[in-house]
Write a protein that holds these residues in place. Structure first.
Motif, PDB file in Angstrom:
ATOM      1  N   ASP A   1       8.218  -2.169  -9.682  1.00  0.00           N
ATOM      2  CA  ASP A   1       7.571  -1.639  -8.132  1.00  0.00           C
ATOM      3  C   ASP A   1       6.841  -0.426  -8.617  1.00  0.00           C
ATOM      4  O   ASP A   1       6.510   0.232  -7.594  1.00  0.00           O
ATOM      5  N   SER A   2       7.010  -0.109 -10.064  1.00  0.00           N
ATOM      6  CA  SER A   2       6.883   1.444  -9.791  1.00  0.00           C
ATOM      7  C   SER A   2       5.228   0.951  -9.607  1.00  0.00           C
ATOM      8  O   SER A   2       3.933   2.172  -9.206  1.00  0.00           O
TER       9      SER A   2
ATOM     10  N   ASN B   1      -5.225   8.461  -0.755  1.00  0.00           N
ATOM     11  CA  ASN B   1      -4.653   7.668  -0.398  1.00  0.00           C
ATOM     12  C   ASN B   1      -5.089   7.919   1.024  1.00  0.00           C
ATOM     13  O   ASN B   1      -5.502   8.184   1.822  1.00  0.00           O
TER      14      ASN B   1
ATOM     15  N   ASN C   1      -4.381  11.749  -4.316  1.00  0.00           N
ATOM     16  CA  ASN C   1      -2.996  11.383  -4.801  1.00  0.00           C
ATOM     17  C   ASN C   1      -2.752  12.323  -5.631  1.00  0.00           C
ATOM     18  O   ASN C   1      -3.531  13.371  -5.803  1.00  0.00           O
TER      19      ASN C   1
ATOM     20  N   CYS D   1      -0.743   0.789  -3.780  1.00  0.00           N
ATOM     21  CA  CYS D   1      -0.466   0.489  -2.840  1.00  0.00           C
ATOM     22  C   CYS D   1      -1.615   2.268  -1.943  1.00  0.00           C
ATOM     23  O   CYS D   1      -1.910   2.542  -0.915  1.00  0.00           O
ATOM     24  N   GLN D   2      -0.551   3.056  -2.552  1.00  0.00           N
ATOM     25  CA  GLN D   2      -1.016   4.463  -2.569  1.00  0.00           C
ATOM     26  C   GLN D   2      -3.015   4.415  -3.196  1.00  0.00           C
ATOM     27  O   GLN D   2      -3.200   5.279  -2.177  1.00  0.00           O
TER      28      GLN D   2
ATOM     29  N   THR E   1      -3.533   2.446 -10.825  1.00  0.00           N
ATOM     30  CA  THR E   1      -3.147   2.197 -11.572  1.00  0.00           C
ATOM     31  C   THR E   1      -4.156   1.294 -12.773  1.00  0.00           C
ATOM     32  O   THR E   1      -3.256   0.569 -13.360  1.00  0.00           O
TER      33      THR E   1
ATOM     34  N   ASP F   1       4.274   0.452  -5.703  1.00  0.00           N
ATOM     35  CA  ASP F   1       3.722   1.659  -4.831  1.00  0.00           C
ATOM     36  C   ASP F   1       2.136   2.686  -5.814  1.00  0.00           C
ATOM     37  O   ASP F   1       1.756   2.718  -4.512  1.00  0.00           O
ATOM     38  N   VAL F   2       1.383   1.992  -7.162  1.00  0.00           N
ATOM     39  CA  VAL F   2       0.421   3.173  -6.947  1.00  0.00           C
ATOM     40  C   VAL F   2       0.393   2.359  -6.693  1.00  0.00           C
ATOM     41  O   VAL F   2      -1.862   3.247  -6.410  1.00  0.00           O
TER      42      VAL F   2
ATOM     43  N   ARG G   1       2.045  -3.519   0.942  1.00  0.00           N
ATOM     44  CA  ARG G   1       3.114  -4.356  -0.275  1.00  0.00           C
ATOM     45  C   ARG G   1       2.484  -5.863  -0.412  1.00  0.00           C
ATOM     46  O   ARG G   1       3.095  -6.469  -1.606  1.00  0.00           O
TER      47      ARG G   1
END
Length: 527
Positions: A81-82, A24, A31, A88-89, A191, A85-86, A95
Motif C-alpha cells: 500500500d505504501s 499533490n 509533497n 495517489c499523492q 513513485t 499511497d505515494v 486509489r
C-alpha cells in the motif's frame, strides 16, 4: 523509503545541488520529499555501467530474463500500500486507478516473461547451404533478432506505473536484452524511485549484471537531453507531447550516430458517427461519448477530442444530448497545476476561434486543479480552413464538427494528422454504405474501432498502440503488447557459421524447441 537519490545500477547517488519536490494536486500542496537531479557525471556513469552490463545481459537466456521480469513484478507487489499511497499523492488519481494500473504493469511484465521464456519471438530463420547449386553455390545463412543496446525510457506524466519506470517500454527493452536507464517524470519522482528499488532488488536477486537498470531524477529537460546525446545510448522510448517527442527525435537524428526514438505523442482520436445510428441511438452514444471524454479528466492519449458527423436534425439532437450528459459528470483532478494551466490555455484558444460555438461548459468547481469539461461545435468548412482546431487539448474537451455531406466528412478525415485511434459509430448494416469514410479513416490511424469508445487500451498481442505521425514517430511499431519488443532489436545474420558457435535459437538441433522458418517452412523440427 524515498531517499530522493538517483539509482545508478544498485548505487544511490546524489552529488548535485539542484533539487525539487513533487506536488499533490488534490491537496494543492508540495509533497514532503526532496529529490536531487542527476548531474552530468552521474548521467555519464549510468550510461557507462549500462554499456558494460549489455556485454553480458544480451547473452542471458530467455528463461533468465523471464525470471528477472517476474521477480520485478513480485517486488513491485511487495511494496504494498505504501507504493499506492505515494502514487495517489503525486498524481491526484484515485486509489482504484492506482490499483488497476499496478495490475496492468504486473501483467505486462509477466507477458514479456512468457514471451522470452518460450523464445520464438527472435524470429529465427534458417536457409541451409546448397553447395552444388548451379550456376553458383548457395551459402548457409541464419538470421535472428539481436538487442540494440542501452535504451533510455522517459517516464510519462499520465501513467506513473504502466508507461513509466517499470512500464511497457522498460519491460519490453529488458525482455529484448537491452539495459534500461529511466529518466523519471518530475511529477512522480517518488513513485518512480520506489518502483526502481523493486527493479534493482529483482536484478540483484536474479544475478543480473550491475548497471542493467538505472533511474535518474530530473526537474527539467537537461537530463533527458544529455541521455539522448550520449554515444553509449542506442535507442529511446517516450510517451508524451508532440513537442517533447519531436525534440528528442531531432536530437537523436543529429547525433554522429543517429539512433531510433520510438515516441508515442499527440492524438485527438476522431469519432465518426454515421446518420442511421444518430437516428436510432443518439442518446446511448451521447452518454458513452461524455463518459469517454471526461474519463480520468481526459488525460488519456486515446481521449476522443473530435466528433465528426453529417449535419442534420439528428446531429442537432445528439449534440444537445451530449451537452446534457457532459454536465452531469462532476469534474475531476488533473495530474499537476502545470497540466491544468495548459488545459485552460489550450481550451480557451480553441474556444475563441472564428465560427466556434460553445455547446456545454462546466463552469463551477471549488477545487483549484480540477478540469472543467467543455464541448464545442463548428462547421466542417471552418474546421477544414483552421488548423488551430486540429490541435490536441489534453483534458476533458471535444469538438463536434458538422459536415455538410459525406464528401466533406472524407475531406476532413484526409486532412487530419496521424492518430492512434479512429472510431466508427454505426448501425450494423450501415457501414457498408460508407466505404470511402472507412478507407479514409483507416489511412490516418493505427487502430479502428467499431461501436465502442477509444479510451482503454487492451494489453494483448493483437493491440496496436501507435499510428501515422505525429501519433507516433514510427507507425510500423506498437508501444503496447508483446510486439513492442521489436522496437529494441535488429535483424542479424550469420553466414557459414560453425553450428556449435551459433546461438541456440539457430543451431541445427533446435535445443530451445522454438518455431523457426527453415527453408521457407515454419517448423519446430531440427534441421
Amino acid at each position: 523509503m524515498i531517499t530522493g537519490k538517483n539509482y545508478i545500477g544498485s548505487q544511490l547517488l546524489a552529488s548535485g545541488d539542484k533539487t525539487f519536490k513533487t506536488f499533490n494536486p488534490q491537496l494543492n500542496i508540495e509533497n514532503p520529499w526532496q529529490f536531487t537531479e542527476a548531474t552530468a557525471d552521474e548521467i555519464k556513469l549510468a550510461a557507462t555501467v549500462a554499456n558494460k552490463a549489455f556485454l553480458s545481459f544480451q547473452k542471458c537466456t530467455g528463461k533468465e530474463k523471464a525470471l528477472f521480469l517476474r521477480t520485478i513484478a513480485e517486488e513491485i507487489l511487495a511494496l504494498g500500500d505504501s507504493l499506492l499511497d505515494v502514487y495517489c499523492q503525486e498524481s491526484g488519481l484515485p486509489r482504484g486507478r492506482a490499483e488497476g494500473e499496478r495490475g496492468r504493469t504486473i501483467g505486462q511484465l509477466n507477458a514479456f516473461a512468457d514471451l522470452v521464456a518460450e523464445g520464438s519471438w527472435v524470429e529465427a530463420t534458417i536457409d541451409t547451404a546448397i553447395p552444388d547449386r548451379v550456376p553458383l553455390p548457395k551459402v548457409d545463412i541464419r538470421k535472428m533478432m539481436r538487442p540494440l543496446g542501452t535504451v533510455v525510457v522517459f517516464g510519462s506524466s499520465n501513467f506513473p506505473f504502466a508507461y513509466s519506470t517499470a512500464g511497457g517500454d522498460t519491460a519490453s527493452a529488458l525482455a529484448a536484452g537491452c539495459p534500461v536507464i529511466v529518466k523519471s517524470h518530475p511529477m512522480h519522482a517518488g513513485t518512480s524511485e520506489m518502483v526502481a528499488s523493486a527493479v534493482v532488488k529483482a536484478a540483484q536477486k536474479t544475478n543480473m549484471p550491475e548497471g542493467v537498470f538505472s533511474n535518474l531524477n530530473s526537474s527539467g529537460i537537461e537530463v533527458g537531453v544529455q541521455l539522448v546525446q550520449d554515444p553509449l545510448v542506442k535507442a529511446v522510448g517516450f510517451t508524451g507531447s508532440i513537442k517533447g517527442g519531436r525534440a528528442l527525435y531531432d536530437l537523436a537524428a543529429k547525433r554522429p550516430e543517429p539512433i531510433p526514438v520510438f515516441a508515442e505523442m499527440g492524438s485527438i482520436n476522431p469519432v465518426v458517427i454515421l446518420p442511421e445510428v444518430l437516428k436510432q441511438n443518439s442518446e446511448k452514444w451521447a452518454g458513452a461519448c461524455a463518459g469517454s471524454v471526461t474519463l480520468g479528466a481526459g488525460q488519456f492519449c486515446t481521449n476522443p477530442g473530435l466528433i465528426l458527423a453529417v449535419k442534420d436534425e439528428n446531429l442537432k439532437v445528439f449534440t444537445e444530448q451530449l451537452a446534457s450528459e457532459i454536465l452531469k459528470i462532476a469534474p475531476s483532478c488533473m495530474l499537476n497545476p502545470s497540466i491544468h494551466l495548459n488545459y485552460k490555455v489550450n481550451n480557451q484558444e480553441l474556444s475563441s476561434q472564428i465560427g466556434v460555438q460553445v455547446v456545454a461548459a462546466y463552469d463551477e468547481s471549488e477545487n483549484p486543479n480540477y478540469a472543467l469539461q467543455k464541448i464545442l461545435t463548428v462547421s466542417g468548412k471552418d474546421f477544414l480552413e483552421n488548423p488551430v482546431l486540429h490541435k490536441e487539448v489534453f483534458g476533458p474537451f471535444s469538438i463536434v464538427v458538422q459536415c455538410e455531406n459525406e464528401s466533406e466528412l472524407v475531406a476532413i478525415i484526409n486532412k487530419l494528422e496521424g492518430q492512434l485511434t479512429g472510431t466508427i459509430l454505426a448501425e450494423d448494416n450501415e457501414i457498408d454504405n460508407f466505404e470511402s469514410v472507412v478507407d479514409a479513416l483507416g489511412n490516418r490511424v493505427g487502430r479502428i474501432i467499431f461501436n465502442g469508445m477509444p479510451t482503454g487500451v487492451e494489453v494483448c498481442p493483437a493491440m496496436v498502440h501507435g499510428g501515422p505521425y505525429p501519433s507516433s514517430s514510427d507507425s510500423r511499431f506498437t508501444a503496447v503488447g508483446i510486439d513492442s519488443i521489436k522496437r529494441w532489436v535488429r535483424p542479424f545474420s550469420y553466414q557459414n557459421w560453425p553450428d556449435a558457435q551459433l546461438p541456440e535459437a539457430l543451431q541445427n538441433e533446435n535445443p530451445l524447441g522454438i518455431s523457426r522458418l527453415v527453408n521457407n517452412v515454419q517448423t519446430n523440427n531440427p534441421v
